[in-house]
Scaffold this motif. Structure first.
Motif, PDB file in Angstrom:
ATOM      1  N   SER A 276       1.357  12.866   0.090  1.00 55.28           N
ATOM      2  CA  SER A 276       0.716  14.177   0.140  1.00 55.28           C
ATOM      3  C   SER A 276       1.791  15.250   0.091  1.00 55.28           C
ATOM      4  O   SER A 276       2.924  15.037   0.537  1.00 55.28           O
TER       5      SER A 276
ATOM      6  N   TYR B 217       0.846  -1.192   0.000  1.00 51.39           N
ATOM      7  CA  TYR B 217       0.000   0.000   0.000  1.00 51.39           C
ATOM      8  C   TYR B 217       0.883   1.244   0.000  1.00 51.39           C
ATOM      9  O   TYR B 217       2.022   1.217   0.484  1.00 51.39           O
TER      10      TYR B 217
ATOM     11  N   ARG C 298       0.727   5.800   0.237  1.00 51.51           N
ATOM     12  CA  ARG C 298      -0.001   7.057   0.374  1.00 51.51           C
ATOM     13  C   ARG C 298       1.001   8.204   0.352  1.00 51.51           C
ATOM     14  O   ARG C 298       2.154   8.051   0.771  1.00 51.51           O
TER      15      ARG C 298
ATOM     16  N   SER D 111      -5.841   8.495   3.094  1.00 50.28           N
ATOM     17  CA  SER D 111      -6.162   7.109   2.749  1.00 50.28           C
ATOM     18  C   SER D 111      -4.987   6.402   2.082  1.00 50.28           C
ATOM     19  O   SER D 111      -4.109   7.028   1.485  1.00 50.28           O
ATOM     20  N   TRP D 112      -4.999   5.074   2.179  1.00 47.23           N
ATOM     21  CA  TRP D 112      -4.007   4.219   1.541  1.00 47.23           C
ATOM     22  C   TRP D 112      -4.548   3.733   0.195  1.00 47.23           C
ATOM     23  O   TRP D 112      -5.744   3.495   0.042  1.00 47.23           O
ATOM     24  N   THR D 113      -3.647   3.552  -0.758  1.00 42.35           N
ATOM     25  CA  THR D 113      -3.999   2.974  -2.055  1.00 42.35           C
ATOM     26  C   THR D 113      -3.275   1.648  -2.207  1.00 42.35           C
ATOM     27  O   THR D 113      -2.050   1.582  -2.052  1.00 42.35           O
TER      28      THR D 113
ATOM     29  N   TYR E 262       5.677  10.775   1.683  1.00 44.00           N
ATOM     30  CA  TYR E 262       5.005   9.529   1.320  1.00 44.00           C
ATOM     31  C   TYR E 262       5.368   8.432   2.309  1.00 44.00           C
ATOM     32  O   TYR E 262       6.330   8.529   3.071  1.00 44.00           O
TER      33      TYR E 262
END
Length: 523
Positions: A296, A292, A294, A308-310, A327
């Motif tokens: 910003s 995962y 994430r 949120s996690w991707t 990140y």
């Protein structure tokens, strides 16, 4: 833009191990040879009544059941002696208890003594001894069952299942001292049992005042790890990693898995884009591994639950599209259902493109054909970055000394009277002669910006300039008789006051002009 490959983790990553959570003693052999009870995390089971008297073994970091190394024993030259005489489990009336030992048998270990605490009293042998007879685990219990007539009796637990060589297998022995039942397990499966239901059997216990040590690896050839003594029944799911659980009442299976979380990492510049992920993994059959990500532009902490996690489904395609300066990655591991094998990550790195700030505009200069009563015009070479040309712009700064700028000019009025960015595309301009002219009206337009103006998304890079202009409305008009210094900077379309202040170039070297009173009266 610049390409980067930022390392995530280069050591082996795997799920946390299913180490025991309670007990009288646990050796994972991570500490010094003289202190086998020590581990990387301190001493998990610091028993006050069991102590190490003597310890000799070879630390093996090539093969281990728990942690990063195990203890290798080579016959009688390597042993660990434990003083257990003060521990109730080795006293005259012990509560039910379990001894568990993961072992890895070498080629010479088919006939070995793994564990021993025996003593001769008046020619009679008392105690316990765990041995291998032709690779089959055998427990000898000598004269520890007490009879009502004062006699004692012995028994043997002999497994029919051989221990395989050069592979880790777990031996557990359960001493049910209340029901006089004794069970031998191999890898969680019962392989031998003895139960004494005779009416004249009173109990189970070691000789009184017996100071005989418990010897681990008495004459053993191979590796030992995770030596565990605890009260109660054995942990039948005594596996290196978590195994699947099933609730008979709810009919639901459960397997939690483990997570590895990186610290919050940082790129050099904001608005970076993830291009590709590189990793080297080993994933045995029936295990699971998920990655995962994430990121910003705004700084965040590990505990942030709003970002949120991707889940990464492909290392090259369908990667997260959001821009970032900060990140973090997360790995989720799940062992195979038996808890024997797990996926592990040997290396993990992230390839991303950083959004570098624009270069400072070059050859910033005054137009040579300055005329009294006309606007003050500046020339400079165009920036090459497409992010400046498409959605970015320029800011002209001015002040009374070369290194202290008091005001800035960042917008102009177009032909319709609307405010717009400074792009240098005035009349007679070119790539090497970007041109912009200022008058006193230009200064007023940059100082007194009406509320609601420049609120569209296309002007977001100028939000900081707008806010500053509304707060500092004095001293920004040119005053006659003073010399002013001018500098220029470029910004790209990603500049904003919240999280991308780095997307502006440094200021150019200053240029000066001292006849402002003749050039700013133009209306």
């Amino acid at each position: 833009m610049v390409q980067n490959s930022e390392p995530g983790k280069k050591n082996f990553l795997k799920p946390k191990e299913n180490t025991p959570k309670h007990g009288e003693l646990f050796f994972d052999f991570e500490g010094e040879v003289t202190e086998p009870q020590s581990s990387e995390n301190g001493i998990p089971f610091k028993s006050k009544s069991i102590s190490v008297v003597f310890s000799s073994y070879l630390a093996d970091d090539q093969s281990y059941f728990f942690g990063k190394r195990s203890a290798y024993f080579s016959g009688r030259r390597n042993q660990i002696h434990l003083s257990v005489s003060g521990n109730s489990l080795f006293g005259t009336h012990p509560d039910p208890f379990t001894i568990t030992i993961p072992i890895r048998l070498s080629e010479q270990g088919a006939g070995s003594v793994i564990l021993d605490r025996t003593v001769f009293v008046k020619g009679k042998k008392y105690g316990i001894s765990l041995a291998l007879n032709e690779s089959k685990p055998t427990l000898y219990v000598n004269n520890l069952l007490q009879k009502s007539d004062g006699r004692t009796t012995s028994f043997i637990l002999e497994s029919p299942v051989k221990i395989k060589r050069k592979t880790w297998e777990v031996i557990s022995i359960y001493f049910d001292t209340l029901n006089h039942r004794f069970v031998l397990y191999q890898n969680g499966i019962e392989t031998a049992e003895y139960e004494n239901n005779e009416a004249n059997t009173l109990g189970f216990g070691f000789p009184e005042n017996d100071s005989t040590p418990l010897v681990l690896g008495k004459s053993f050839y191979g590796n030992l790890d995770g030596f565990h003594i605890h009260k109660g029944e054995p942990e039948v799911e005594y596996t290196k990693f978590e195994s699947v659980r099933y609730d008979d009442e709810t009919k639901i299976g459960y397997m939690e898995g483990n997570t590895a979380l990186s610290p919050v990492l940082e790129t050099k510049y904001s608005n970076s884009s993830l291009n590709r992920i590189h990793w080297i993994v080993e994933q045995p059959k029936d295990t699971m591994l998920e990655l995962y990500f994430r990121g910003s532009n705004q700084k965040f902490v590990d505990s942030n639950t709003n970002l949120s996690w991707t889940r990464i489904k492909s290392l090259e395609k369908e990667l997260p599209k959001n821009k970032f300066k900060y990140y973090q990655w997360k790995l989720w591991f799940r062992p195979d259902p038996m808890g024997k094998s797990v996926p592990n990550v040997q290396s993990l790195s992230f390839e991303y493109t950083e959004q570098t700030p624009p270069d400072l505009p070059t050859r910033f200069r005054l137009e040579s054909s300055l005329t009294q009563g006309k606007p003050l015009c500046f020339l400079w070479n165009s920036n090459h970055e497409k992010e400046v040309q498409n959605g970015g712009g320029y800011i002209i700064h001015y002040g009374l000394t070369p290194n202290r700028m008091l005001g800035s000019i960042f917008v102009k009025k177009d032909k319709t009277g609307a405010l717009t960015k400074i792009d240098g595309n005035e009349e007679d301009s070119s790539f090497k002669n970007k041109r912009f002219c200022i008058t006193e009206d230009t200064l007023v337009n940059n100082i007194y910006i009406p509320e609601g103006e420049l609120a569209a998304d296309e002007f977001r890079p100028l939000a900081d300039q707008v806010d500053t202009s509304r707060k500092e409305k004095r001293g920004l008009l040119f005053q006659p008789g003073l010399t002013y210094y001018f500098r220029i900077s470029a910004y790209n379309r990603y500049l904003n006051e919240w999280d991308s202040k780095d997307q502006r170039s440094p200021l150019s070297p200053p240029i000066s002009f001292g006849r402002i009173k003749f050039l700013t009266q133009h209306r």
